[in-house]
Design an enzyme around this catalytic site. Structure first.
Site, PDB file in Angstrom:
ATOM      1  N   LEU A 187      30.666  62.445  60.600  1.00 21.91           N
ATOM      2  CA  LEU A 187      31.567  62.223  61.736  1.00 21.91           C
ATOM      3  C   LEU A 187      32.524  61.068  61.477  1.00 21.91           C
ATOM      4  O   LEU A 187      32.299  60.242  60.595  1.00 21.91           O
ATOM      5  CB  LEU A 187      30.783  61.957  63.028  1.00 21.91           C
ATOM      6  N   CYS A 188      33.572  61.039  62.280  1.00 21.07           N
ATOM      7  CA  CYS A 188      34.597  59.991  62.278  1.00 21.07           C
ATOM      8  C   CYS A 188      35.277  59.903  60.911  1.00 21.07           C
ATOM      9  O   CYS A 188      35.929  60.836  60.486  1.00 21.07           O
ATOM     10  CB  CYS A 188      33.991  58.670  62.731  1.00 21.07           C
ATOM     11  N   HIS A 189      35.112  58.798  60.170  1.00 21.58           N
ATOM     12  CA  HIS A 189      35.657  58.720  58.810  1.00 21.58           C
ATOM     13  C   HIS A 189      34.680  59.262  57.766  1.00 21.58           C
ATOM     14  O   HIS A 189      35.035  59.359  56.593  1.00 21.58           O
ATOM     15  CB  HIS A 189      36.033  57.275  58.472  1.00 21.58           C
ATOM     16  N   PHE A 216      38.197  61.544  62.441  1.00 19.71           N
ATOM     17  CA  PHE A 216      38.995  60.525  63.114  1.00 19.71           C
ATOM     18  C   PHE A 216      40.471  60.761  62.808  1.00 19.71           C
ATOM     19  O   PHE A 216      40.848  60.939  61.649  1.00 19.71           O
ATOM     20  CB  PHE A 216      38.573  59.129  62.653  1.00 19.71           C
ATOM     21  N   GLY A 268      31.937  65.470  63.769  1.00 18.35           N
ATOM     22  CA  GLY A 268      32.316  64.864  65.040  1.00 18.35           C
ATOM     23  C   GLY A 268      33.540  63.992  64.869  1.00 18.35           C
ATOM     24  O   GLY A 268      33.822  63.517  63.768  1.00 18.35           O
TER      25      GLY A 268
END
Length: 291
Positions: A187-189, A216, A268
């Protein structure tokens, strides 16, 4: 009442490294909180089969930015620990690895100090976070047909950009997990890890081409994260841009906590997705392995 210290958009110096900076006080007031949106982890029939999840953390805190400054970062604790909490409660224990075998670096300024779920799972796995295995040392076991791992988990935080996307070990691991139908959670980075299979390969052979993911947004890294002083300068490269060049399809525009599953890849969009991704991952692995 807010004071000048709370509202400053100037990144905070990190004196442990030359020209290094933590996020500004203002950015932390916008991006961090004492509690998460955790709302329970109810898994009445947890997995008891012995398969584990391999978590790959970042062992590097500093990212060299385009302007010569160093961003003092690491793994985001919520992005790491909330998914871990759900999976652990669902019966999947974790092994922890870094590229070097050196300790996992966490953005402790983002640790939610009043969140009991996060604090409890952090305490449980702190010994492994401080003394992780070296990824190369467990790679043969991890990619074997009788691998002890049901999934690999790569949490976010800008520190992921330091080495994981360029690692031949991560490349081999992800390729093996794809070939053997195991799960990849990030998720994210963290989806920067998905660049590793492209190392020394032709773009047309990229295995995640046409996959849909949440990640992200580059627009925040080139916009708000600079404007509010979260980062001390522009990143050396952008995660989304590089994934899109290889044919990955990004679903989200902003950060809303969105999660997505495409085949065996679970993603995510940001720290806001940590709880949702934990639930999705736990449900998915239980359905796949608790038989």
């Amino acid at each position: 009442m807010s004071n000048e210290r709370d509202t400053s958009r100037t990144p905070t110096p990190d004196h442990a490294e030359h020209n290094a900076f933590f996020p500004s006080p203002y950015s932390l007031s916008q991006y961090t909180s004492a509690k998460t949106d955790f709302d329970g982890a109810d898994y009445p029939t947890p997995y008891k089969g012995g398969k584990k999840v391999l978590m790959i953390g970042t062992d590097e805190r500093y990212i060299l930015m385009q302007n010569g400054s160093m961003f003092s970062t690491g793994n985001h604790p919520v992005e790491m620990l909330l998914p871990m909490y759900h999976l652990d409660k669902a019966g999947f224990e974790f092994d922890v690895a870094t590229l070097s075998g050196n300790p996992v670096k966490l953005e402790m300024w983002a640790m939610p100090g009043e969140d009991e779920a996060v604090k409890s799972i952090y305490a449980k796995y702190l010994p492994k976070l401080k003394a992780p295995q070296k990824l190369a040392d467990l790679l043969e076991q991890a990619v074997a047909d009788d691998s002890p791992y049901a999934a690999v988990f790569v949490p976010g935080g800008h520190g992921v950009l330091a080495g994981i996307p360029h690692s031949r070990e991560v490349k081999r691991l992800l390729n093996a997990f794809l070939a053997k139908d195991r799960y990849i959670i990030t998720l994210c980075h963290g989806p920067a890890c998905l660049l590793a299979p492209a190392v020394e390969e032709k773009p047309e052979d990229y295995p995640f081409k046409d996959y849909e993911i949440c990640v992200f947004p580059d627009a925040l890294d080139t916009g708000a994260n600079l404007e509010i002083g979260y980062m001390p300068g522009p990143l050396p490269w952008l995660v989304g841009e590089n994934l899109q060049k290889l044919g990955v399809k990004i679903l989200n525009k902003g950060i809303t906590g969105q999660v997505h599953r495409d085949r065996k890849l679970l993603t995510g969009d940001s720290p806001l997705a940590s709880n949702n991704l934990g639930k999705l991952a736990a449900k998915t692995l239980l359905e796949a392995f608790a038989r």
